[in-house]
Design a protein around this motif. Structure first.
Motif: not given
Length: 121
Positions: A10-14, A16-21
């Motif tokens: 899974v690639v995650i792009g936020d 605001l640079g978040k997405g850690q959770a």
């Protein structure tokens, strides 16, 4: 014979640079999380999914659409965007959408449940 568990990337792009959770949730469900660092990461989602040969992409921005629309337009990934909840994301995934656009929703539950759903399909 032991059944082999499907590895889900899974690639995650936020925006605001978040997405850690969400990444923690993906990993808790046995998936591989690729978290794009930095502000504007949602706009790099399409290229990173393509490079990583990811199974699922998750885009977060104010409207929940920019990164998902870009992935759909640039590479033809089936996308759903403006998804208001975890349940809406699960429904979209079950309908064959592989790029999911949400407003800011960096929740561990989201990553975990999406990977669990994908594995069960």
């Amino acid at each position: 014979m032991k059944e082999e568990k499907k590895m889900v990337k899974v690639v995650i792009g936020d925006r605001l640079g978040k997405g850690q959770a969400v990444a923690r949730g993906v990993e808790a469900a046995g998936g591989i999380a690729v978290l794009i660092p930095g502000v504007g990461a949602d706009m790099k989602l399409a290229d990173m999914m393509h490079k990583e040969q990811a199974d699922i992409g998750i885009s977060f921005c104010g409207s929940g659409g920019a990164g998902a629309v870009t992935a759909q337009t640039k590479y033809g990934y089936p996308a759903a965007y403006g998804l208001p909840s975890v349940e809406a994301g699960i429904t979209a995934l079950k309908e064959g959408k592989l790029v999911l656009g949400f407003p800011f929703m960096d929740k561990e539950e989201l990553g975990k449940r999406l990977v669990e759903t994908f594995i069960a399909m």
